[in-house]
Write a protein that holds these residues in place. Structure first.
Motif, PDB file in Angstrom:
ATOM      1  N   ASP A 182      -8.884  -0.341   3.427  1.00 46.71           N
ATOM      2  CA  ASP A 182      -9.925  -1.344   3.215  1.00 46.71           C
ATOM      3  C   ASP A 182      -9.644  -2.521   4.147  1.00 46.71           C
ATOM      4  OD1 ASP A 182      -8.031  -3.173   1.846  1.00 46.71           O
ATOM      5  OD2 ASP A 182      -8.050  -1.637   0.293  1.00 46.71           O
ATOM      6  N   GLU A 218      -6.976  -4.418 -10.283  1.00 47.31           N
ATOM      7  CA  GLU A 218      -7.418  -5.617  -9.565  1.00 47.31           C
ATOM      8  C   GLU A 218      -7.484  -5.292  -8.077  1.00 47.31           C
ATOM      9  OE1 GLU A 218      -5.698  -9.358 -10.001  1.00 47.31           O
ATOM     10  OE2 GLU A 218      -5.283  -9.180 -12.117  1.00 47.31           O
ATOM     11  N   LYS A 270       0.990   3.298  -6.986  1.00 46.00           N
ATOM     12  CA  LYS A 270       0.760   2.503  -8.202  1.00 46.00           C
ATOM     13  C   LYS A 270      -0.305   3.092  -9.134  1.00 46.00           C
ATOM     14  CE  LYS A 270      -0.243  -1.140  -5.820  1.00 46.00           C
ATOM     15  NZ  LYS A 270       0.086  -0.543  -4.510  1.00 46.00           N
ATOM     16  N   SER A 284       0.170  -9.881  -6.725  1.00 51.12           N
ATOM     17  CA  SER A 284      -0.357  -9.421  -5.429  1.00 51.12           C
ATOM     18  C   SER A 284      -0.919 -10.603  -4.651  1.00 51.12           C
ATOM     19  CB  SER A 284      -1.458  -8.365  -5.620  1.00 51.12           C
ATOM     20  OG  SER A 284      -0.909  -7.097  -5.860  1.00 51.12           O
ATOM     21  N   ILE A 298      -8.267  -5.404   3.807  1.00 48.97           N
ATOM     22  CA  ILE A 298      -6.936  -6.010   3.768  1.00 48.97           C
ATOM     23  C   ILE A 298      -5.865  -4.967   4.109  1.00 48.97           C
ATOM     24  CG2 ILE A 298      -5.269  -7.237   2.305  1.00 48.97           C
ATOM     25  CD1 ILE A 298      -7.752  -8.416   0.836  1.00 48.97           C
ATOM     26  N   GLY A 299      -6.082  -3.742   3.633  1.00 46.23           N
ATOM     27  CA  GLY A 299      -5.142  -2.660   3.948  1.00 46.23           C
ATOM     28  C   GLY A 299      -5.098  -2.353   5.441  1.00 46.23           C
ATOM     29  N   ARG A 320      -1.896  -3.770  -9.931  1.00 43.27           N
ATOM     30  CA  ARG A 320      -1.916  -5.081  -9.270  1.00 43.27           C
ATOM     31  C   ARG A 320      -2.296  -6.191 -10.252  1.00 43.27           C
ATOM     32  NH1 ARG A 320      -0.971  -4.730  -4.009  1.00 43.27           N
ATOM     33  NH2 ARG A 320      -1.602  -2.908  -2.814  1.00 43.27           N
ATOM     34  N   THR A 321      -1.750  -7.384  -9.968  1.00 45.97           N
ATOM     35  CA  THR A 321      -2.009  -8.580 -10.795  1.00 45.97           C
ATOM     36  C   THR A 321      -1.931  -9.811  -9.898  1.00 45.97           C
ATOM     37  OG1 THR A 321       0.339  -8.964 -11.254  1.00 45.97           O
ATOM     38  CG2 THR A 321      -0.841  -7.561 -12.829  1.00 45.97           C
ATOM     39  N   ARG A 331     -14.977  -7.499  -5.961  1.00 45.40           N
ATOM     40  CA  ARG A 331     -14.152  -6.514  -5.234  1.00 45.40           C
ATOM     41  C   ARG A 331     -14.875  -6.021  -3.976  1.00 45.40           C
ATOM     42  NH1 ARG A 331     -10.092  -2.632  -6.328  1.00 45.40           N
ATOM     43  NH2 ARG A 331     -10.279  -0.889  -4.912  1.00 45.40           N
ATOM     44  N   PHE A 365     -10.071 -13.678  -5.249  1.00 46.57           N
ATOM     45  CA  PHE A 365      -9.108 -12.907  -6.050  1.00 46.57           C
ATOM     46  C   PHE A 365      -8.826 -13.630  -7.365  1.00 46.57           C
ATOM     47  CE2 PHE A 365      -7.729 -10.518  -2.150  1.00 46.57           C
ATOM     48  CZ  PHE A 365      -7.859  -9.241  -2.679  1.00 46.57           C
ATOM     49  N   GLU A 372       0.844  -1.203   0.000  1.00 49.90           N
ATOM     50  CA  GLU A 372       0.000   0.000   0.000  1.00 49.90           C
ATOM     51  C   GLU A 372       0.880   1.254   0.000  1.00 49.90           C
ATOM     52  OE1 GLU A 372      -3.273  -1.211   0.632  1.00 49.90           O
ATOM     53  OE2 GLU A 372      -2.370  -3.163   0.996  1.00 49.90           O
ATOM     54  N   GLN A 424      -1.531   5.783   3.492  1.00 51.68           N
ATOM     55  CA  GLN A 424      -2.830   5.253   3.114  1.00 51.68           C
ATOM     56  C   GLN A 424      -3.944   6.204   3.569  1.00 51.68           C
ATOM     57  OE1 GLN A 424      -3.605   1.547   5.066  1.00 51.68           O
ATOM     58  NE2 GLN A 424      -4.164   0.527   3.176  1.00 51.68           N
ATOM     59  N   TYR A 472       0.253 -11.310  -1.029  1.00 51.35           N
ATOM     60  CA  TYR A 472      -0.698 -11.065   0.072  1.00 51.35           C
ATOM     61  C   TYR A 472      -1.291 -12.371   0.617  1.00 51.35           C
ATOM     62  CZ  TYR A 472      -0.806  -5.965  -0.524  1.00 51.35           C
ATOM     63  OH  TYR A 472      -0.479  -4.633  -0.554  1.00 51.35           O
ATOM     64  N   GLN A 473      -1.799 -13.218  -0.303  1.00 52.63           N
ATOM     65  CA  GLN A 473      -2.436 -14.448   0.184  1.00 52.63           C
ATOM     66  C   GLN A 473      -1.375 -15.532   0.422  1.00 52.63           C
ATOM     67  OE1 GLN A 473      -4.198 -12.349  -2.171  1.00 52.63           O
ATOM     68  NE2 GLN A 473      -5.190 -11.807  -0.226  1.00 52.63           N
TER      69      GLN A 473
HETATM   70  P1  TYD Z   1      -6.134  -1.867  -4.201  1.00 51.98           P
HETATM   71  O1  TYD Z   1      -7.451  -1.466  -4.702  1.00 51.98           O
HETATM   72  O2  TYD Z   1      -5.009  -1.874  -5.154  1.00 51.98           O
HETATM   73  O3  TYD Z   1      -5.832  -0.957  -2.958  1.00 51.98           O
HETATM   74  P2  TYD Z   1      -4.585  -0.067  -2.651  1.00 51.98           P
HETATM   75  O4  TYD Z   1      -4.908   1.220  -3.334  1.00 51.98           O
HETATM   76  O5  TYD Z   1      -4.655   0.008  -1.169  1.00 51.98           O
HETATM   77  O6  TYD Z   1      -3.371  -0.734  -3.166  1.00 51.98           O
HETATM   78  O7  TYD Z   1      -6.170  -3.308  -3.562  1.00 51.98           O
HETATM   79  C1  TYD Z   1      -7.044  -3.551  -2.535  1.00 51.98           C
HETATM   80  C2  TYD Z   1      -6.444  -4.457  -1.503  1.00 51.98           C
HETATM   81  O8  TYD Z   1      -6.470  -5.811  -1.964  1.00 51.98           O
HETATM   82  C3  TYD Z   1      -5.003  -4.159  -1.126  1.00 51.98           C
HETATM   83  O9  TYD Z   1      -4.941  -4.157   0.291  1.00 51.98           O
HETATM   84  C4  TYD Z   1      -4.241  -5.321  -1.667  1.00 51.98           C
HETATM   85  C5  TYD Z   1      -5.232  -6.436  -1.680  1.00 51.98           C
HETATM   86  N1  TYD Z   1      -5.014  -7.500  -2.681  1.00 51.98           N
HETATM   87  C6  TYD Z   1      -4.752  -8.791  -2.243  1.00 51.98           C
HETATM   88  O10 TYD Z   1      -4.668  -9.045  -1.032  1.00 51.98           O
HETATM   89  N2  TYD Z   1      -4.570  -9.781  -3.172  1.00 51.98           N
HETATM   90  C7  TYD Z   1      -4.679  -9.548  -4.509  1.00 51.98           C
HETATM   91  O11 TYD Z   1      -4.534 -10.481  -5.327  1.00 51.98           O
HETATM   92  C8  TYD Z   1      -4.966  -8.204  -4.951  1.00 51.98           C
HETATM   93  C9  TYD Z   1      -5.102  -7.900  -6.416  1.00 51.98           C
HETATM   94  C10 TYD Z   1      -5.125  -7.215  -4.003  1.00 51.98           C
END
Ligand code: TYD
Length: 200
Positions: free
Chosen positions: A148, A39, A16, A98, A150-151, A94-95, A50, A68, A12, A144, A102-103
């Motif tokens: 959200d 994404e 990007k 991510s 995850i963030g 993101r692709t 989303r 995802f 974050e 940030q 993240y996962q």
């Molecule tokens: P995003 O909209 O890019 O938010 P930010 O502007 O905070 O980067 O992504 C939303 C959230 O989803 C962000 O915390 C990263 C997470 N994410 C995953 O955990 N796995 C994924 O595959 C993707 C694409 C995003």
């Protein structure tokens, strides 16, 4: 000629989304056709997914990973493959990488398992180039605006994500280019343009 698929990745707060817009402007200004996708999202089904992913309550890690992967399969089929076939440059905020970070890393599901489920849905549509914008997670979190679901995970989660991105860059040096993001946006944009021009 087939287009090129460029991923902008990072934790974050690395800028990007703005970098994606500025890169697309640059490419269009130099006579190339370019689109931006994001994404999770980018298709009607994907935008619905989303919403579930980012604004719900607790979700099991594998539910999250599979959702995802699901929105990504739709985006690849509906938008990315047709665009690439038409010679369009696709810049993605993101692709799949991510999800690996993240996962696979952050949630601890394992990079290889997450790679496998995504590979099933992607049918070969993987980024040609991944630009990894790197930043100290503490600085990223402080940038940030609104977190959200995850963030809003803590700094230790962000650290695991950052470390996994870094490991992935080491495993796939032919695809990844690492760039520091702790400088002005203009400097980051200029560096990203250099990387793209050097690659093609
Ligand atoms: P995003 O909209 O890019 O938010 P930010 O502007 O905070 O980067 O992504 C939303 C959230 O989803 C962000 O915390 C990263 C997470 N994410 C995953 O955990 N796995 C994924 O595959 C993707 C694409 C995003």
């Amino acid at each position: 000629m087939r287009g090129h698929y460029i991923a902008l990745e990072g934790i974050e707060g690395t800028g990007k989304s703005t970098v994606a817009e500025r890169l697309a402007e640059y490419l269009r200004g130099s006579g190339r056709t370019a689109i931006i996708v994001r994404e999770p999202g980018g298709t009607p089904a994907g935008e619905g997914i989303r919403d579930v992913l980012l604004h719900g309550e607790h979700m099991e890690p594998w539910t999250e990973a599979l959702l995802f992967a699901a929105q990504r399969a739709q985006l690849a089929a509906e938008v990315i493959r047709p665009a690439l076939a038409a010679g369009t440059w696709v810049i993605s905020d993101r692709t799949v990488y991510s999800s690996l970070a993240y996962q696979g890393g952050g949630r601890g599901l394992g990079v290889e398992m997450v790679r496998a489920v995504n590979a099933a849905g992607l049918c070969g549509t993987w980024p040609d180039l991944v630009v990894l914008l790197e930043l100290d997670p503490l600085i990223g979190l402080s940038r940030q605006a609104v977190a959200d679901r995850i963030g809003a995970e803590g700094v230790e989660f962000q650290q695991r994500v950052a470390e996994t991105f870094s490991t992935l860059a080491g495993i796939e040096p032919e695809v990844f280019r690492r760039l520091p993001a702790d400088r002005t946006l203009d400097e980051v944009v200029a560096a990203v343009i250099d990387v793209v021009e050097e690659r093609w």
